[in-house]
Design an enzyme around this catalytic site. Structure first.
Site, mmCIF file in Angstrom:
data_model
loop_
_atom_site.group_PDB
_atom_site.id
_atom_site.type_symbol
_atom_site.label_atom_id
_atom_site.label_comp_id
_atom_site.label_asym_id
_atom_site.label_seq_id
_atom_site.Cartn_x
_atom_site.Cartn_y
_atom_site.Cartn_z
ATOM 1 N N LYS A 114 0.817 -1.214 0.000
ATOM 2 C CA LYS A 114 0.000 0.000 0.000
ATOM 3 C C LYS A 114 0.849 1.262 0.000
ATOM 4 O O LYS A 114 0.470 2.271 -0.601
ATOM 5 C CB LYS A 114 -0.948 0.013 1.209
ATOM 6 N N LYS A 206 -6.998 -9.657 -7.880
ATOM 7 C CA LYS A 206 -8.151 -9.665 -6.981
ATOM 8 C C LYS A 206 -9.228 -8.672 -7.432
ATOM 9 O O LYS A 206 -8.891 -7.599 -7.923
ATOM 10 C CB LYS A 206 -7.683 -9.259 -5.576
ATOM 11 N N LYS A 209 -12.112 -2.629 -5.328
ATOM 12 C CA LYS A 209 -12.856 -1.379 -5.509
ATOM 13 C C LYS A 209 -11.977 -0.315 -6.143
ATOM 14 O O LYS A 209 -12.475 0.681 -6.643
ATOM 15 C CB LYS A 209 -13.406 -0.893 -4.173
#
Ligand code: TRP
Length: 344
Positions: A114, A206, A209
């Site tokens: 991240k 994956k 969103k």
């Protein structure tokens, strides 16, 4: 070791919920209600580890709460609330920041992913994220935690923190009459088909969103037409479906669609292939669309109904927070005793 069984899990309010959140998390939260006392949390404190627009965050929090309820979580029998309403999460997280070691956090792969290349500019909260997650679980002394594969490492860290707290403060725990160990070592619950739902455009990524293409995911608020269109356009390969699971190994898109169908209809990949082995994708996609619309249509409608009355959702969250706070307050009081803080 004598800890009452209790489930805790959380979902971040950071954008649209999709099929991956449903099949990988919320659907299992619903099932676990029959066997455990459950606490399900909208983890808004975790969400702000990366920027959240304050004009959008309330809607995102209510949307996760609405999804919990629409999918069948009972907020009366169990507890549903948003994290920031129970200050003990942040309070215990601070104590855990002083128990966890830098070396442990440095190993967290999710932070590395991240934070990316611009690590100097990542928030301190993003780095400390796993100690807050440990506090979420352990402030209720929860024993079981349904999580996806990607959260396994964070759960292991929670166990390490619980273990080190128990050991470092062992003498104090015994002296104060809290038994031999204060925190349980929480177990992950990772089971079932399609716990990892992949992108409809790329079976090796994956479903997310944050994917730029909305065609890559089925949102929980999509209507029947949108679902049908996304499945019709989902990437496949030219071969018909195999009749054995082994035939899916080198075909990530086929594997993903079969896994989704299995999870939606509560069966296994093997049984799906028994039925659809040698079928063309066009046939299978029609069946998949029907299954998805049958499952998700009522959820989308109920979410819409719930979201039209924010006051009612806020009441559910406030009631859940009050009940959660009672439990968390007891733990925090004991932790203060054990650590040696002066308190009333
Ligand atoms: N980190 C989890 C996720 O992104 C969310 C989460 C926060 C959580 N606290 C938790 C999950 C405690 C389980 C238990 O999916």
């Amino acid at each position: 070791m004598g800890f009452p069984q209790r489930v805790f899990s959380g979902v971040q309010p950071s954008g649209n919920l999709h099929l991956g959140n449903y099949l990988g998390a919320i659907k299992r939260f619903v099932e676990l209600q029959a066997r455990y006392d459950c606490i399900y949390c909208v983890v808004d404190l975790h969400a702000i580890t990366v920027w959240q627009d304050p004009t959008e965050l309330p809607r995102a929090i209510r949307e996760v709460a609405a999804a919990f309820l629409a999918c069948g979580i009972d907020p009366k029998k169990h507890i549903v609330f948003n994290q920031s309403q129970v200050a003990e999460h942040a309070e215990l997280a601070w104590v855990f920041n002083c128990v966890a070691r830098l070396g442990w956090l440095n190993r967290m792969t999710q932070f590395k992913e991240k934070a990316g290349k611009d690590r100097e500019n990542a928030s301190v909260g993003l780095y400390a994220y796993p100690t807050l997650m440990a506090a979420d679980i352990l402030v209720y002394r929860a024993t079981h935690v349904p999580v996806g594969e990607d959260q396994k490492q964070h759960l292991e860290l929670s166990r390490d923190i619980a273990q080190k707290f128990n050991k470092d403060f062992g003498q104090s725990i015994r002296d104060k009459g809290y038994g031999d160990t204060f925190f349980p070592l929480p177990e992950p619950l990772i089971t079932g088909e399609a716990t990892r739902v992949m992108s409809l455009r790329d079976g090796t990524k994956k479903m997310s969103k944050s994917d730029a293409s909305d065609q890559s995911r089925i949102n929980l608020t999509d209507d029947a037409d949108a679902i049908a269109q996304k499945i019709r356009r989902a990437k496949t390969d030219p071969e018909p479906l195999p009749s054995e699971e082994k035939g899916l190994e080198t075909r990530p898109e086929a594997d993903n669609l079969v896994g989704i169908y299995a999870a939606l209809t509560d069966t296994t990949r093997a049984l799906v292939l028994k039925q659809f082995g040698n079928a063309q994708f066009s046939t299978f996609k029609t069946a998949l669309t029907d299954a998805a619309v049958a499952k998700l249509g009522p959820i989308a409608a109920e979410m819409k109904r719930l979201l039209s009355d924010a006051t009612a959702i806020d009441k559910v969250l406030a009631d859940g927070a009050a009940r959660a706070q009672k439990l968390a307050g007891e733990t925090m009081k004991a932790v203060k005793d054990i650590v040696g803080f002066v308190h009333s």
